[in-house]
Design a protein around this motif. Structure first.
Motif, PDB file in Angstrom:
ATOM      1  N   GLY A   1       4.088   0.492   2.387  1.00  0.00           N
ATOM      2  CA  GLY A   1       3.660   0.299   3.800  1.00  0.00           C
ATOM      3  C   GLY A   1       3.896  -0.830   3.470  1.00  0.00           C
ATOM      4  O   GLY A   1       4.236  -2.105   2.556  1.00  0.00           O
ATOM      5  N   HIS A   2       4.503  -1.701   4.052  1.00  0.00           N
ATOM      6  CA  HIS A   2       5.341  -2.590   4.543  1.00  0.00           C
ATOM      7  C   HIS A   2       4.062  -4.685   3.993  1.00  0.00           C
ATOM      8  O   HIS A   2       3.362  -4.152   5.723  1.00  0.00           O
TER       9      HIS A   2
ATOM     10  N   LEU B   1       3.740  -7.208   5.647  1.00  0.00           N
ATOM     11  CA  LEU B   1       3.022  -7.846   6.810  1.00  0.00           C
ATOM     12  C   LEU B   1       3.545  -7.112   7.820  1.00  0.00           C
ATOM     13  O   LEU B   1       2.966  -7.322   8.737  1.00  0.00           O
ATOM     14  N   VAL B   2       4.131  -5.929   8.042  1.00  0.00           N
ATOM     15  CA  VAL B   2       4.212  -5.187   8.781  1.00  0.00           C
ATOM     16  C   VAL B   2       3.706  -4.186   9.017  1.00  0.00           C
ATOM     17  O   VAL B   2       3.693  -2.741   7.849  1.00  0.00           O
ATOM     18  N   PRO B   3       2.118  -3.676   9.482  1.00  0.00           N
ATOM     19  CA  PRO B   3       1.410  -2.440   9.017  1.00  0.00           C
ATOM     20  C   PRO B   3       1.999  -0.994   9.058  1.00  0.00           C
ATOM     21  O   PRO B   3       1.892  -0.145   8.426  1.00  0.00           O
ATOM     22  N   ASP B   4       3.090  -0.895  10.530  1.00  0.00           N
ATOM     23  CA  ASP B   4       3.289  -0.152  10.335  1.00  0.00           C
ATOM     24  C   ASP B   4       5.097   1.042  10.227  1.00  0.00           C
ATOM     25  O   ASP B   4       5.338   1.804  10.744  1.00  0.00           O
ATOM     26  N   LYS B   5       5.435  -0.581   9.545  1.00  0.00           N
ATOM     27  CA  LYS B   5       6.508  -0.164   8.846  1.00  0.00           C
ATOM     28  C   LYS B   5       6.572   0.479   7.183  1.00  0.00           C
ATOM     29  O   LYS B   5       5.615  -0.066   6.508  1.00  0.00           O
ATOM     30  N   ALA B   6       7.160   1.204   7.210  1.00  0.00           N
ATOM     31  CA  ALA B   6       7.791   1.989   6.213  1.00  0.00           C
ATOM     32  C   ALA B   6       8.497   1.392   4.929  1.00  0.00           C
ATOM     33  O   ALA B   6       9.839   1.126   5.306  1.00  0.00           O
ATOM     34  N   SER B   7       8.295   1.052   3.607  1.00  0.00           N
ATOM     35  CA  SER B   7       9.022   0.547   3.073  1.00  0.00           C
ATOM     36  C   SER B   7       9.618   1.522   1.866  1.00  0.00           C
ATOM     37  O   SER B   7       8.534   2.347   0.873  1.00  0.00           O
ATOM     38  N   PRO B   8      10.522   2.584   1.897  1.00  0.00           N
ATOM     39  CA  PRO B   8      10.532   3.469   0.876  1.00  0.00           C
ATOM     40  C   PRO B   8      11.380   3.052  -0.592  1.00  0.00           C
ATOM     41  O   PRO B   8      11.424   1.633  -0.954  1.00  0.00           O
ATOM     42  N   LEU B   9      10.551   4.358  -1.368  1.00  0.00           N
ATOM     43  CA  LEU B   9      10.681   4.163  -3.013  1.00  0.00           C
ATOM     44  C   LEU B   9      11.726   3.738  -3.523  1.00  0.00           C
ATOM     45  O   LEU B   9      12.072   5.355  -3.151  1.00  0.00           O
TER      46      LEU B   9
ATOM     47  N   PRO C   1       0.875  -1.118  -0.018  1.00  0.00           N
ATOM     48  CA  PRO C   1      -0.223  -0.225   0.317  1.00  0.00           C
ATOM     49  C   PRO C   1       0.923   1.418  -0.132  1.00  0.00           C
ATOM     50  O   PRO C   1       1.744   1.396   0.631  1.00  0.00           O
ATOM     51  N   LEU C   2       0.451   2.530  -1.093  1.00  0.00           N
ATOM     52  CA  LEU C   2       1.684   3.651  -1.093  1.00  0.00           C
ATOM     53  C   LEU C   2       1.256   4.746   0.266  1.00  0.00           C
ATOM     54  O   LEU C   2      -0.212   4.744   0.367  1.00  0.00           O
ATOM     55  N   LEU C   3       2.374   4.465   1.135  1.00  0.00           N
ATOM     56  CA  LEU C   3       1.752   5.149   2.653  1.00  0.00           C
ATOM     57  C   LEU C   3       2.400   7.061   2.385  1.00  0.00           C
ATOM     58  O   LEU C   3       1.473   7.738   2.589  1.00  0.00           O
ATOM     59  N   LYS C   4       2.950   7.076   1.468  1.00  0.00           N
ATOM     60  CA  LYS C   4       3.611   8.283   0.804  1.00  0.00           C
ATOM     61  C   LYS C   4       3.372   8.421   0.228  1.00  0.00           C
ATOM     62  O   LYS C   4       4.933   8.193  -0.815  1.00  0.00           O
ATOM     63  N   PRO C   5       2.775   8.968  -1.029  1.00  0.00           N
ATOM     64  CA  PRO C   5       3.226   9.457  -2.522  1.00  0.00           C
ATOM     65  C   PRO C   5       4.279   9.953  -2.402  1.00  0.00           C
ATOM     66  O   PRO C   5       4.469  10.738  -1.906  1.00  0.00           O
ATOM     67  N   PRO C   6       4.713   9.870  -3.950  1.00  0.00           N
ATOM     68  CA  PRO C   6       6.212  10.657  -3.922  1.00  0.00           C
ATOM     69  C   PRO C   6       5.833  11.983  -4.307  1.00  0.00           C
ATOM     70  O   PRO C   6       4.638  12.529  -5.064  1.00  0.00           O
TER      71      PRO C   6
END
Length: 1012
Positions: free
Chosen positions: A365-366, A368-376, A274-279
């Motif tokens: 968003g990760h 499997l870990v909803p509160d963890k962010a994965s950067p693009l 899921p996109l958390l923070k759009p570019p």
């Protein structure tokens, strides 16, 4: 003298001496060209062999000089292997290597033996490799070089340790490192002795009492010093990096220890992040619309818990799509929209497109870990070949992922232990589950529960396996020792360009492999090997290594072997001055590390222990193609790192051995070729006869070794047949030089028969080509040249012509001696030409040469010796023109005995007539050189048509182009061959139709018998 000989004085003088000023024919198509003229090679001449080899019926049999030799035509059953063993003893095969090392010669040839692995019985792959090396070495010995060849064995490593542990079963778990090492050493020693005995039986020349072994203390000590030399230069370092890890062997593996299984099946998944923070450039994506997710595909779902980022290709075009089934919106590469929609069994509506660079600064968003962010993040390893054009990135489980993490300071935590199980850090649902089995299933269920799984499917693809356990590996990050290849790669590639590769394409293959190699992991978590000489601090993450500690350990290893690392107390492994600085013997702060060196580092440093002189470069490395990424490469990298030069001048790369139909050998297919069974025969010797070692060697030499090499019953049977034909040729030669002493009976070349001179001319050409083929290591070409020479030039052509002269002339007649002079030279050249390939046969022949009273080994008497005066290209015109007419004659009487006919040859006056007149001075003759070539009862040479014709004659016409002095003299002459039945009776001694009556001898035989 006839008219033609008066035309030009220079021509007459040259012809009378069989002058070498005649140039060879320029046009291969003309009737006298070498190949055309001897079409007879494939044609049997009925009656000739029977007639001349068995005229011993009747009262004149004792006057005929039939061949005499004890050299057997064939060796049947056990005779071949028994003869070889006898020859090895009699001709001192075991002493040849040390004999040639003692010679005072200027040139040295060094072939560095790549070590075979000491973990099994000798197999046909060993035979291919060792025999190729031996052929090269024996050739160089005969050429007068001092050969340096030290056989060696690779004795350490996981495969040996694994075999030992598997034999022990459950007991293996309780063994100490030293108990494992002792059992592994015993296992390796037993394998070495088996292999060594086999190599010697195959005729491989070496000093088998002085070999090199990678478990020898002196060898290990040199290896440790090179390790430190590289460490001191900053080329060896310890780091936390992802490596190929074998859960089944519980150790890191190098690229060379992998094999790729193209039929591996993985559970692949399409998942959404899921996109958390759009570019920033795409902020409008989240304005009031349904949520957007990044769409990712992976074949390794077990790595998803370790995800730290999603990577994109900056220059690619990406699309926002709306799923027509669910209404969900996804981001993926524009090029992948149609294929991914099809796979997901839906359709996508493209709502907008943008460039990859526009994804910068965004995060998702990760799964499997909803509160963890994965950067693009941008990355160069992203491709559009498969997937979605967006790559899930787990730095602990991928080389490229690690590189991205290093640039962006991402966490690199590894969630997988040494056995391939999830650790507690992966969470309670995954802990202790095997990542490639149950762990993958649980991760997929977790993705499903989180509603981030779009599709799961099985995919068959190429995947790395542990080359010994045949089980899949994983990539996991851990602390290991590495060689920094990047710092030496450029130098290594430049040096490779100065090395000769055979075949040439192997150079590019090796450079490609170097380019693809990011780093070299040289540490292993096992017991059977050379320890990495490093001490680790008991509580801190630091280690101890310096020149004093390594030199101290190296000296201990040199004296006692590397077992000291496990048997001596830690305080004795450190020099006193260092020990006092790190707590002393009672409170030592450091313990010896438990990692051992990769066995490719073991064998790769062999140049430092084995190669002679200060230069320490081998003339030749010769191994299978798997060594382009193995021993060739580790030898190059260690040598370049330690001294900035390649350890080899020439590299020969051969293929693998396969079954007869090109299939892999396996016990289940029943196509495994055991060299011992080839030599000594199997249980059923009708199905598996004893061929002896020379058949194995001929098969090796004859094969196209630069591709995959096939072997089986038909290939071995064909090799035996070839050798038997060669034996027959040798038997004829040996039998017909009996009673001849080359020192007193030889005829000078200028006084020899033209056909004999011609054979010496061909012999010189053959010898030159054979020598050149050996120089190029093209042993297949040597065999092809040999077969063509002994079957076509000798057996089918020359021998069929000379039998009458050998058997029926007076023993000491110069005509016969001329022929024997040629036979002696042919025998000598022939035996030397095949000696490196068939050493047992060559030595056997040498034992039977009648004029050598105390035969030495053929290998102690030098290479082929030829004379420049044998080279007479002009002779080709004389012989080939006669052969063109002979072809016409023999072609007109298929299957019939040519001695039942007479031949009349009519040639218009000119150069061709002059050439024929050189072969037959008188008008009609039954004993001339021309008639010998024709094999008729008698030949008549005329400058004009005969006045009388017989009704039953056959008339044949043809033309022959004489092309001499580089085209300065060109003359096309026509000829007529008239074949008529013989008018005289058959001589009871020579069986030619040249006698006045059937119970009287012909004039030639009467003279010979009368003289006796």
């Amino acid at each position: 003298m006839r008219w033609g000989l008066r035309r030009r004085a220079s021509g007459a003088a040259a012809l009378s001496a069989a002058g070498s000023w005649w140039g060879p024919p320029r046009f291969p198509g003309h009737p006298g060209w070498l190949g055309t003229a001897r079409r007879l090679a494939g044609r049997s001449v009925a009656g000739v062999d029977n007639q001349l080899s068995s005229p011993n019926s009747g009262r004149y049999r004792d006057t005929v000089l039939l061949p005499q030799t004890s050299f057997p035509m064939k060796l049947l059953g056990r005779q071949q292997p028994d003869m070889e063993l006898e020859i090895q003893q009699k001709c001192e095969f075991a002493e040849l290597y040390s004999w040639q090392r003692k010679r005072k010669v200027k040139t040295e040839f060094c072939l560095h033996d790549g070590p075979p692995y000491a973990n099994g019985d000798p197999h046909v792959g060993h035979a291919l490799n060792k025999i190729l090396k031996d052929i090269a070495n024996r050739y160089h010995v005969m050429r007068g070089s001092k050969v340096h060849f030290v056989p060696g064995w690779d004795c350490h490593g996981l495969p040996i340790e694994t075999k030992v542990l598997s034999e022990l079963g459950g007991r293996a778990q309780n063994l100490s490192a030293m108990e494992i090492r002792e059992k592994a050493r015993s296992f390796a020693k037993a394998a070495i002795e088996k292999q060594k005995a086999a190599f010697a039986r195959w005729g491989v020349m070496a000093d088998w009492n002085n070999c090199y072994y990678t478990f020898d203390g002196k060898y290990e000590a040199k290896q440790l010093r090179i390790f430190y030399q590289m460490y001191d230069q900053g080329l060896v370092y310890r780091s936390y990096k992802p490596v190929f890890w074998s859960p089944s062997s519980r150790t890191a593996l190098a690229e060379a220890e992998l094999e790729y299984n193209p039929q591996h099946v993985s559970q692949s998944v399409y998942i959404k992040f899921p996109l958390l923070k759009p570019p920033p450039k795409l902020a409008s994506l989240t304005d009031g619309s349904s949520p957007v997710s990044i769409l990712v595909w992976t074949t390794q779902p077990w790595t998803v818990p370790a995800n730290q980022a999603v990577c994109y290709m900056p220059e690619a075009e990406y699309a926002v799509v709306k799923c027509c089934t669910s209404g969900d919106r996804y981001i993926l590469a524009a090029d992948k929209v149609a294929s991914v929609a099809s796979t997901l069994e839906t359709t996508f509506e493209v709502t907008s497109t943008f460039s990859g660079v526009d994804l910068e600064g965004g995060s998702c968003g990760h799964p499997l870990v909803p509160d963890k962010a994965s950067p693009l993040l941008p990355a160069t390893h992203v491709t559009m070949a498969k997937g979605t054009g967006l790559v899930h990135t787990a730095p602990a489980h991928g080389m490229e992922d690690y590189s991205v993490a290093s640039q962006h300071s991402l966490p690199m935590d590894c969630l997988v232990d040494e056995g391939g199980f999830f650790t507690s850090a992966a969470g309670p649902e995954l802990q202790s589950k095997a990542v490639l089995e149950e762990g993958t299933d649980v991760v997929i269920k977790m993705l499903q529960t989180a509603e981030n799984l779009l599709k799961e499917e099985k995919v068959t693809h190429s995947y790395p396996y542990d080359w010994r356990t045949k089980k899949p590996v994983v990539i996991r990050a851990c602390k290991q020792w590495f060689v920094n290849i990047a710092d030496i790669k450029t130098t290594a590639k430049e040096l490779l360009k100065t090395v000769k590769f055979i075949p040439g394409a192997a150079l590019n293959s090796m450079i490609d492999m170097l380019d693809r190699r990011p780093y070299w992991c040289i540490s292993r978590q096992r017991a059977w090997g050379v320890p990495i000489p490093v001490f680790h601090h008991k509580t801190e993450d630091e280690y101890l290594i310096n020149s004093e500690t390594v030199e101290h350990i190296a000296k201990l290893v040199e004296q006692h072997g590397s077992d000291v690392w496990w048997t001596l107390p830690p305080e004795q492994l450190l020099p006193k001055e260092v020990l006092s600085q790190v707590g002393g013997p009672d409170s030592l702060e450091y313990v010896p590390g438990q990692d051992i060196l990769d066995i490719w580092f073991d064998s790769g440093t062999s140049w430092s222990s084995v190669l002679p002189g200060t230069d320490q470069r081998a003339d030749l490395y010769l191994e299978g193609k798997d060594q382009l990424g193995g021993w060739f490469q580790s030898s190059l990298l260690t040598s370049v790192a330690a001294r900035k030069k390649a350890p080899f001048k020439t590299v020969i790369v051969h293929g693998f051995t396969l079954g007869e139909k090109g299939e892999k050998m396996s016990k289940s297919l029943g196509n495994v070729v055991n060299p011992d069974v080839v030599i000594n025969g199997g249980q059923d010797q009708n199905k598996e006869p004893p061929y002896g070692a020379d058949v194995l060697r001929w098969w090796v030499a004859e094969s196209n070794v630069f591709a995959e090499v096939t072997v089986g019953p038909s290939a071995l049977g064909a090799a035996r047949d070839d050798i038997n034909k060669l034996r027959n040729t040798l038997r004829f030669l040996l039998g017909n030089v009996t009673g001849f002493n080359p020192e007193t009976d030889s005829v000078s070349v200028k006084n020899m028969y033209v056909i004999d001179q011609y054979m010496l001319h061909l012999l010189q050409d053959f010898a030159t080509k054979v020598t050149d083929a050996y120089k190029q290591y093209d042993f297949g070409k040597v065999v092809r040249l040999l077969k063509a020479f002994y079957t076509r030039e000798l057996s089918s052509f020359y021998f069929s012509i000379i039998k009458d002269r050998l058997y029926c002339e007076n023993e000491s007649d110069s005509k016969r001696r001329s022929c024997q002079t040629a036979l002696v030279e042919i025998l000598d050249v022939l035996v030397r030409s095949f000696a490196p390939i068939l050493p047992h046969l060559a030595e056997e022949v040498f034992q039977h040469i009648p004029y050598i009273k105390e035969p030495k080994s053929v290998f102690r008497t030098g290479w082929i010796n030829i004379s420049s005066i044998w080279k007479k290209p002009g002779l080709e015109e004389a012989v080939e023109s006669a052969c063109a007419m002979r072809d016409s004659f023999l072609g007109s009487i298929p299957g019939k005995n040519p001695t039942e006919y007479e031949v009349i040859i009519v040639i218009e006056p000119g150069l061709l007539f002059e050439i024929m007149e050189m072969l037959q001075a008188e008008e009609t003759s039954s004993t001339s050189q021309l008639n010998e070539l024709m094999m008729a009862s008698q030949s008549t040479l005329l400058a004009q048509e005969p006045r009388e014709r017989t009704a039953d004659g056959i008339e044949l016409t043809g033309t022959f182009l004489i092309n001499l002095e580089g085209g300065d003299i060109r003359e096309e002459s026509s000829y007529k061959v008239i074949v008529i039945p013989a008018t005289k009776e058959k001589c009871p001694r020579c069986w030619k139709h040249t006698a006045e009556s059937s119970d009287t001898l012909c004039p030639r035989c009467a003279e010979v018998v009368g003289g006796k």
